[in-house]
Design a protein around this motif. Structure first.
Motif, PDB file in Angstrom:
ATOM      1  N   PRO A 518      -0.517   6.691  -5.276  1.00 30.04           N
ATOM      2  CA  PRO A 518       0.812   6.455  -5.210  1.00 30.04           C
ATOM      3  C   PRO A 518       1.576   6.983  -4.106  1.00 30.04           C
ATOM      4  CG  PRO A 518       0.172   8.655  -6.237  1.00 30.04           C
ATOM      5  CD  PRO A 518      -1.108   8.083  -5.855  1.00 30.04           C
ATOM      6  N   GLU A 519       2.668   6.151  -3.875  1.00 34.26           N
ATOM      7  CA  GLU A 519       3.785   6.210  -2.701  1.00 34.26           C
ATOM      8  C   GLU A 519       4.167   7.665  -2.895  1.00 34.26           C
ATOM      9  OE1 GLU A 519       6.113   2.859  -2.565  1.00 34.26           O
ATOM     10  OE2 GLU A 519       4.411   1.602  -1.922  1.00 34.26           O
ATOM     11  N   PRO A 520       4.773   8.192  -1.977  1.00 29.10           N
ATOM     12  CA  PRO A 520       4.754   8.058  -0.647  1.00 29.10           C
ATOM     13  C   PRO A 520       3.573   8.531   0.139  1.00 29.10           C
ATOM     14  CG  PRO A 520       5.935  10.018  -0.815  1.00 29.10           C
ATOM     15  CD  PRO A 520       5.675   9.555  -2.233  1.00 29.10           C
ATOM     16  N   ARG A 521       2.524   9.245  -0.738  1.00 27.57           N
ATOM     17  CA  ARG A 521       1.287   9.745  -0.004  1.00 27.57           C
ATOM     18  C   ARG A 521       0.569   8.794   0.457  1.00 27.57           C
ATOM     19  NH1 ARG A 521      -2.711  14.275  -2.337  1.00 27.57           N
ATOM     20  NH2 ARG A 521      -3.960  14.707  -0.215  1.00 27.57           N
ATOM     21  N   TYR A 522       0.370   7.581  -0.285  1.00 26.69           N
ATOM     22  CA  TYR A 522      -0.297   6.329   0.290  1.00 26.69           C
ATOM     23  C   TYR A 522       0.442   5.194   0.313  1.00 26.69           C
ATOM     24  CZ  TYR A 522      -4.118   9.510  -1.477  1.00 26.69           C
ATOM     25  OH  TYR A 522      -4.830  10.382  -1.786  1.00 26.69           O
ATOM     26  N   TRP A 523       0.202   4.308   1.433  1.00 32.28           N
ATOM     27  CA  TRP A 523       0.644   3.116   1.463  1.00 32.28           C
ATOM     28  C   TRP A 523      -0.057   2.060   1.637  1.00 32.28           C
ATOM     29  CZ3 TRP A 523       5.980   3.422   0.907  1.00 32.28           C
ATOM     30  CH2 TRP A 523       6.501   4.617   1.145  1.00 32.28           C
ATOM     31  N   ILE A 524       0.380   0.972   0.629  1.00 34.26           N
ATOM     32  CA  ILE A 524      -0.608  -0.216   0.679  1.00 34.26           C
ATOM     33  C   ILE A 524      -0.203  -1.642   1.187  1.00 34.26           C
ATOM     34  CG2 ILE A 524      -1.823  -1.696  -1.068  1.00 34.26           C
ATOM     35  CD1 ILE A 524      -1.491   1.081  -2.949  1.00 34.26           C
ATOM     36  N   SER A 525      -0.773  -2.385   1.758  1.00 37.23           N
ATOM     37  CA  SER A 525      -0.436  -3.699   2.181  1.00 37.23           C
ATOM     38  C   SER A 525      -1.111  -4.722   1.203  1.00 37.23           C
ATOM     39  CB  SER A 525      -1.101  -4.006   3.702  1.00 37.23           C
ATOM     40  OG  SER A 525      -0.311  -3.351   4.530  1.00 37.23           O
ATOM     41  N   MET A 526      -0.393  -5.764   0.746  1.00 36.48           N
ATOM     42  CA  MET A 526      -1.158  -6.931   0.122  1.00 36.48           C
ATOM     43  C   MET A 526      -1.077  -8.202   0.910  1.00 36.48           C
ATOM     44  SD  MET A 526      -1.080  -8.099  -3.967  1.00 36.48           S
ATOM     45  CE  MET A 526       0.505  -8.168  -4.081  1.00 36.48           C
ATOM     46  N   VAL A 527      -2.224  -8.744   0.656  1.00 38.27           N
ATOM     47  CA  VAL A 527      -2.308 -10.312   1.348  1.00 38.27           C
ATOM     48  C   VAL A 527      -2.940 -11.162   0.677  1.00 38.27           C
ATOM     49  CG1 VAL A 527      -3.048 -11.341   3.362  1.00 38.27           C
ATOM     50  CG2 VAL A 527      -2.222  -9.149   3.684  1.00 38.27           C
ATOM     51  N   HIS A 528      -2.223 -12.427   0.406  1.00 39.19           N
ATOM     52  CA  HIS A 528      -2.922 -13.409  -0.614  1.00 39.19           C
ATOM     53  C   HIS A 528      -2.370 -14.816  -0.006  1.00 39.19           C
ATOM     54  CE1 HIS A 528       0.623 -13.894  -3.272  1.00 39.19           C
ATOM     55  NE2 HIS A 528       0.734 -12.617  -3.308  1.00 39.19           N
ATOM     56  N   GLY A 529      -2.993 -15.695  -0.435  1.00 39.71           N
ATOM     57  CA  GLY A 529      -2.732 -17.138  -0.008  1.00 39.71           C
ATOM     58  C   GLY A 529      -1.320 -17.561  -0.328  1.00 39.71           C
ATOM     59  N   ARG A 530      -0.774 -17.172  -1.470  1.00 36.97           N
ATOM     60  CA  ARG A 530       0.668 -17.385  -1.984  1.00 36.97           C
ATOM     61  C   ARG A 530       1.589 -17.123  -1.054  1.00 36.97           C
ATOM     62  NH1 ARG A 530       0.918 -18.074  -8.461  1.00 36.97           N
ATOM     63  NH2 ARG A 530      -0.856 -19.140  -8.953  1.00 36.97           N
ATOM     64  N   GLN A 531       1.354 -16.113  -0.211  1.00 33.51           N
ATOM     65  CA  GLN A 531       2.750 -15.409   0.526  1.00 33.51           C
ATOM     66  C   GLN A 531       2.810 -16.363   1.813  1.00 33.51           C
ATOM     67  OE1 GLN A 531       0.693 -12.035   1.671  1.00 33.51           O
ATOM     68  NE2 GLN A 531       1.703 -10.665   0.301  1.00 33.51           N
ATOM     69  N   ASN A 532       4.199 -16.602   2.032  1.00 35.75           N
ATOM     70  CA  ASN A 532       4.615 -17.118   3.092  1.00 35.75           C
ATOM     71  C   ASN A 532       3.981 -16.405   4.378  1.00 35.75           C
ATOM     72  OD1 ASN A 532       6.639 -15.588   4.557  1.00 35.75           O
ATOM     73  ND2 ASN A 532       8.026 -16.228   2.842  1.00 35.75           N
ATOM     74  N   PRO A 533       3.652 -17.479   5.542  1.00 33.29           N
ATOM     75  CA  PRO A 533       2.956 -16.792   6.634  1.00 33.29           C
ATOM     76  C   PRO A 533       3.556 -15.557   7.132  1.00 33.29           C
ATOM     77  CG  PRO A 533       3.259 -19.127   6.828  1.00 33.29           C
ATOM     78  CD  PRO A 533       4.020 -18.760   5.588  1.00 33.29           C
ATOM     79  N   GLU A 534       5.089 -15.544   7.264  1.00 41.27           N
ATOM     80  CA  GLU A 534       5.563 -14.439   7.957  1.00 41.27           C
ATOM     81  C   GLU A 534       5.423 -13.152   7.177  1.00 41.27           C
ATOM     82  OE1 GLU A 534       7.776 -17.024   7.329  1.00 41.27           O
ATOM     83  OE2 GLU A 534       7.042 -17.884   9.336  1.00 41.27           O
ATOM     84  N   VAL A 535       5.292 -13.065   5.643  1.00 37.57           N
ATOM     85  CA  VAL A 535       5.148 -11.951   4.870  1.00 37.57           C
ATOM     86  C   VAL A 535       3.665 -11.418   5.448  1.00 37.57           C
ATOM     87  CG1 VAL A 535       4.928 -11.046   2.476  1.00 37.57           C
ATOM     88  CG2 VAL A 535       6.800 -12.496   3.272  1.00 37.57           C
TER      89      VAL A 535
END
Length: 704
Positions: A518-535
């Motif tokens: 859980p936040e704010p103790r941990y922070w998570i990035s998510m990356v996948h093909g549907r995101q636009n390149p900037e995100v």
């Protein structure tokens, strides 16, 4: 019919008795059979032994097809309408078996005579433990004679559409049977030199084709197939060996005749670690290649993390010391940016400007880079496909380094070395280990180097397999690693056919991870093909900088993310990934000095092949062993897809099973190419003539 001097094998398939226009269209669409030659090369995938008669008592479920001789005891038609069937019993001196027909009942009934001897042949089945044949072939046997079909019957690959039009395995055999008597030895002339035929004790080419289709014995079949497999490998190898021999003798290349100040200063003062033995060996090979006045064409294979970038940088410094420009081309912006960052950082105390040219380089900067490259004031450029655009002109390009080269087509690579009057030296690099058998077949026109040592300080990655019932303890383990200040990847599969489902499971997985961390103790990035390149880029950068401890992702991170602080790679549904992909993903961790882990999480229901893949991953970190196993499990597939230049056309030979034949073919081909690269010696003339006849049929474009 076409001109009399035309080889019969080039006749269109519709001219063969039993084919005609409609069947010809189907054969072309379904099996790519356009000519007599295509049919000759449509080999059976197995043979049924018609030389043996089984006793009924010896029949068992491991026997697929059998031939049995016996007396017809009785027969009757039972059932009504669609359930109607004809059942007969056949008896020999050891027992009784059942024969069954569901179709053509009245026609078969007329053929049957109680008390008559028959030879029956068909696919074996067992019903309630009793042997049974459905729709067997029947032949009357004259009293007191033992009658066998004395040959091995070929079974040909076919398709459902062809079967529906009466071209199943048997009718295909009839077509080949109609073709073979039309051919004489002059239609299938010898193409190998006598010395090789003698050394290998090979049967003639004409006999090999006849016996590969309709062998007179198992031994004759094996000899025929050995000859044809050798020929496939040898022809491929001789073409590559000649390209290589000619390049070694005739190709012009710029000469790097000195190791200058830049190389020496960097080597002695700024190298971040001691080079491994493998790195030193490869640098020596490159040094020797760039000194001899011929163009270097070298493939550098190095497992993830083996230090290819340092070798590439030192090679580029060698070029710059000798007054030439050097460039490095990567297939994606992420990878080009990563190379730019790491090389800029390595050269920060050196008097060399490094620039990056990609599709997103701003116009003003692009103009400046193009001008400097044309004037020669810019010696080192890193980029993507943008480097091969017409507008990019070098003053004197001396070395082109291409990373993950299998992602570029031959034409794309060639346009890079057309940018210099004398073609630049070429170093192509791949982190995808290529099995030795594949390298010497698909890349035989390149000299290749292997880096199989990890730099000092790198610890081997520990790989474990856990079933998903252990998910909680796996996530607890990740928590412990994060407590130590480390970061972790959690990867979900993404498979084209089920993108929507996979996307949903990724999102579901992301929610589960968020609930556990859980936040704010941990922070998570998510990356996948549907995101636009900037995100996508922002989320990646947050992980790279350490602002997030966990990266939840699909396989987009397979190539090009370098986070030395990441120590855990958790791969969800690991059974859905191929071996080379699992190995590439594992290579994202273990990049720092800390102990790293790769955890393969699977369901408990695994296919045998998936189990084999997981077992391989757990037992070795060696990319070359993994590549060999991958080749064994999957087969070569589109073997030259990695080359994007023509095909190997292996119809019979198998890179895994026929390694010994491949080794002999390679050795003999290299010997001939070395002694007689133009194939002008009297005994090589027929080989030269044969290779000439193949021109244009297969594209074997050499790398440069």
């Amino acid at each position: 019919m076409t001109g009399s001097n035309q080889n019969i094998l080039s006749y269109p398939i519709e001219y063969l008795k039993g084919v005609g226009p409609q069947r010809a269209d189907l054969l072309k669409k379904e099996l790519n059979i356009f000519t007599f030659s295509d049919l000759l090369h449509h080999f059976p995938y197995r043979h049924i032994d018609r030389t043996k008669i089984f006793r009924i008592v010896d029949l068992n479920p491991s026997i697929e097809f059998a031939q049995v001789q016996g007396v017809l005891v009785n027969f009757e038609v039972i059932g009504e309408k669609s359930a109607r069937r004809l059942i007969a019993n056949l008896k020999d001196d050891s027992g009784t078996m059942e024969l069954t027909w569901f179709q053509g009942i009245s026609w078969v009934q007329k053929m049957l005579r109680q008390g008559q001897q028959y030879l029956v042949f068909g696919r074996m089945g067992f019903f309630m433990g009793k042997p049974q044949m459905v729709h067997p072939e029947l032949e009357v046997v004259q009293a007191g004679t033992a009658q066998t079909k004395n040959y091995l019957e070929p079974v040909y690959p076919t398709t459902e559409k062809l079967k529906a039009r009466g071209l199943g395995g048997r009718p295909m055999a009839k077509l080949v049977q109609a073709l073979l008597p039309l051919l004489s030895e002059k239609d299938i002339p010898e193409n190998l030199p006598d010395s090789i035929l003698h050394r290998g004790q090979f049967v003639s080419r004409y006999a090999a084709y006849q016996q590969a289709h309709f062998p007179s014995s198992t031994e004759a079949y094996e000899k025929a197939v050995r000859r044809l497999k050798f020929e496939e490998f040898f022809i491929a190898q001789i073409r590559l060996a000649i390209v290589r021999a000619k390049r070694h003798r005739y190709s012009k290349g710029v000469v790097f005749d000195k190791v200058g100040d830049l190389f020496n200063t960097f080597y002695h003062k700024h190298l971040p670690f001691q080079l491994t033995g493998a790195q030193k060996r490869v640098l020596k090979e490159i040094r020797s290649d760039t000194l001899n006045g011929h163009q270097m064409n070298r493939l550098l294979q190095g497992d993830v993390g083996s230090g290819k970038t340092i070798v590439a940088l030192l090679s580029m410094l060698l070029a710059i010391d000798n007054g030439f420009q050097a460039c490095m081309m990567a297939p994606t912006e992420i990878l080009a940016q990563q190379h730019f960052n790491s090389i800029s950082s390595l050269l920060k105390d050196m008097p060399i400007g490094v620039h990056l040219l990609t599709g997103s380089t701003k116009n003003g900067e692009r103009k400046y880079i193009l001008q400097c490259l044309a004037e020669g004031s810019l010696s080192l450029i890193i980029g993507t496909h943008a480097l091969i655009e017409e507008v990019v002109q070098f003053k004197n390009l001396g070395l082109a380094v291409i990373d993950e080269q299998h992602r570029f087509g031959v034409a794309q690579r060639a346009s890079l070395w057309k940018k210099a009057a004398v073609p630049p030296h070429v170093l192509v690099m791949t982190a995808t280990p290529i099995p030795r058998t594949l390298a010497m077949t698909a890349y035989g026109d390149l000299d290749y180097s292997i880096m199989d040592e990890l730099p000092p300080g790198r610890q081997p990655i520990t790989t474990v397999h856990r079933y998903d019932t252990y998910r909680v303890s796996v996530l607890e383990f990740i928590k412990d690693e994060i407590e130590k200040g480390r970061q972790a990847y959690i990867i979900f599969p993404l498979i084209e056919e089920s993108v929507k489902l996979d996307y949903e499971s990724l999102m579901q997985g992301y929610e589960h991870v968020k609930a556990f961390f859980p936040e704010p103790r941990y922070w998570i990035s998510m990356v996948h093909g549907r995101q636009n390149p900037e995100v996508k880029e922002t989320n990646m950068q947050r992980f790279v900088k350490g602002d997030t401890q966990i990266m939840v992702s699909t396989t987009v991170i397979e190539v090009g993310v370098n986070v030395p602080n990441a120590s855990v790679m958790l791969i969800e549904n690991a059974e859905k990934f191929g071996l080379s992909q699992l190995h590439q993903l594992r290579g994202r961790v273990g990049r720092g000095a800390e102990k790293s882990y790769c955890i393969l999480l699977t369901s408990s229901k695994l296919s045998n092949e998936a189990r084999e893949r997981i077992k391989t991953m757990v037992s070795t970190n060696n990319g070359f062993e993994i590549a060999e196993k991958d080749l064994e499990l999957r087969g070569p597939g589109d073997i030259e897809g990695t080359r994007q230049s023509g095909t190997l056309n292996l119809r019979l030979a198998d890179l895994v099973k026929d390694k010994l034949i491949l080794d002999a073919a390679k050795k003999w081909a290299e010997q001939i190419a070395e002694e007689d690269p133009e194939l002008d010696a009297a005994e090589n003339l027929r080989l030269k003539h044969y290779l000439g006849s193949l021109q244009g049929k297969t594209v074997w474009s050499k790398i440069s």
